[in-house]
Design an enzyme around this catalytic site. Sequence first.
Site, PDB file in Angstrom:
ATOM      1  N   ASP A  87     -10.454   3.370   4.581  1.00  0.00           N
ATOM      2  CA  ASP A  87     -10.534   1.921   4.386  1.00  0.00           C
ATOM      3  C   ASP A  87     -11.956   1.400   4.635  1.00  0.00           C
ATOM      4  O   ASP A  87     -12.259   0.247   4.333  1.00  0.00           O
ATOM      5  CB  ASP A  87      -9.527   1.239   5.329  1.00  0.00           C
ATOM      6  N   GLN A 114      -3.963  -1.722   9.568  1.00  0.00           N
ATOM      7  CA  GLN A 114      -3.855  -3.038   8.941  1.00  0.00           C
ATOM      8  C   GLN A 114      -4.417  -4.098   9.897  1.00  0.00           C
ATOM      9  O   GLN A 114      -4.061  -4.144  11.069  1.00  0.00           O
ATOM     10  CB  GLN A 114      -2.387  -3.343   8.602  1.00  0.00           C
ATOM     11  N   LYS A 117       0.838  -1.205   0.000  1.00  0.00           N
ATOM     12  CA  LYS A 117       0.000   0.000   0.000  1.00  0.00           C
ATOM     13  C   LYS A 117       0.874   1.257   0.000  1.00  0.00           C
ATOM     14  O   LYS A 117       0.586   2.220  -0.710  1.00  0.00           O
ATOM     15  CB  LYS A 117      -0.966  -0.038   1.189  1.00  0.00           C
TER      16      LYS A 117
END
Lengths: 282, 282
Positions: B122, B99, B55
């Site tokens: 996200d 994450q 990412k």
Amino acid sequence: MSTETLILDGKAVSDDLKVKLAVKVEQLKAKGVTPCLATILVGDDPASATYVRMKGNACQRLGIESRKIELKASTTTEELIAAIRQLNEDSAVHGILLQHPVPHHIDERAAFDAIAIEKDVDGVTTLGFSQNAFGFADYPSCTPAAIIAIMDYYKLPIEGKHAVVIGRSPILGKPVSMMLLNRNATVTICHSKTNNLGDIVAQGDIVVAAVGKPKFIQGEWIKPGAVVLDAGYNKGNVGDVDYEACAERASAITPVPAGVGPVTIATLLKHTVEAAERTLKS
Amino acid sequence: MSTETLILDGKAVSDDLKVKLAVKVEQLKAKGVTPCLATILVGDDPASATYVRMKGNACQRLGIESRKIELKASTTTEELIAAIRQLNEDSAVHGILLQHPVPHHIDERAAFDAIAIEKDVDGVTTLGFSQNAFGFADYPSCTPAAIIAIMDYYKLPIEGKHAVVIGRSPILGKPVSMMLLNRNATVTICHSKTNNLGDIVAQGDIVVAAVGKPKFIQGEWIKPGAVVLDAGYNKGNVGDVDYEACAERASAITPVPAGVGPVTIATLLKHTVEAAERTLKS
């Protein structure tokens, strides 16, 4: 109707809930707290006025205080939100119900979301929806919660069943789908753009009608032995289900009236009492 | 594989997205704003470290700043939330990615929900889920949004189709179901407690695999002509779909790798750029 069909008696379920609630209301009062539900009615739609009155009366019978806010039909979104904020800040009010639908010029979603989450006993806020979808809401939407409560009262299994929900509104179809999913049903969500609706409904071990069209769900669609829950309430006292025809094939069915409706009101009272209890704990 | 099967090329979709993003990044920089994604990695899980690195690299290639926060495996929920709050308050940071999975002792839901909604690029917050379910989220969960983006890129119709989603997680199965529903698909949500899974998958015009088990979805389950989207990524570079067997029957299918994965990352970048754009407008 088949003589074997179980009529899911919403009155019995709601009475059972209310008996438990009456004890809790007494205990709260002994501690100096009277549970209080504020209801907000905007405009003069007769059906909405009736609903609000029914909820107020139900409170009264249980010793729950109900505070009625009546706003004129021309109320703006800003004025409505201001009224809601006042109730949010009022520590004597434990739950807030905004009767819907509100007049068209009002931003209903903004109004719902002005309700403080800890007072959202009707389960209408955006945040409340996802808390419910993720399985940790204090106050799931009342009608979906009522449908689950009826199934639990009659010990009708949910896990592993195929549930077909017809309707996808934010306070009914979507939340009841998430609740059935969280109880381990396989869930199919149908709506006005669904093709071959009858074929899909025919797969349902559990059928939830939340579509808002009188007698829309046909008897021939129902899988023999299915459990049919009718969350509709349309003019002329009829649900979304063609009751007589569906009852022929269902193993269990909610009537309209006296099915999901009374349990929805009892659930609203239950949430109000729980909200009052939480103020003691916090 | 049938020669007629369309391979849904995630690289092509993500390249298309990135070309558009590159222009926007230039425009933002000309206005003095460099989009910035903060990534948080807790512990030293190698797969998670790889994802975060991918990412970060993707950001770099587009001129998006990436700020890497690395926390030790013993980090507490409180420490993690404190780190997130610092990023919330930092006006140079436009998006925050935590994450997952985080180490087991951490309350992942609490950590997700510490992310400010305007930086939740996200799409992991509880509130973001329901905004998405109600059709007005700024940043839907990236993998579900990627699945929709792939279908749109290839002009595969959603409305009126029967979509079968296998999986019900808060950031994949549930949100993709809501997105397909909002695009007027009839949606069936399946999971580990679903009976006769093969029979249900066989009804899907659209099949979304989000189950986290390698090659779980069998070719013989797939309705001939169905569109198959594989959101899984398991050890050994394999998806949740038995690719060769499913591709025989599908009309279109995403491979693994180079299917949903790259589009998920491009979607994260897109959301980060949009978040940066919003700071200019506000």
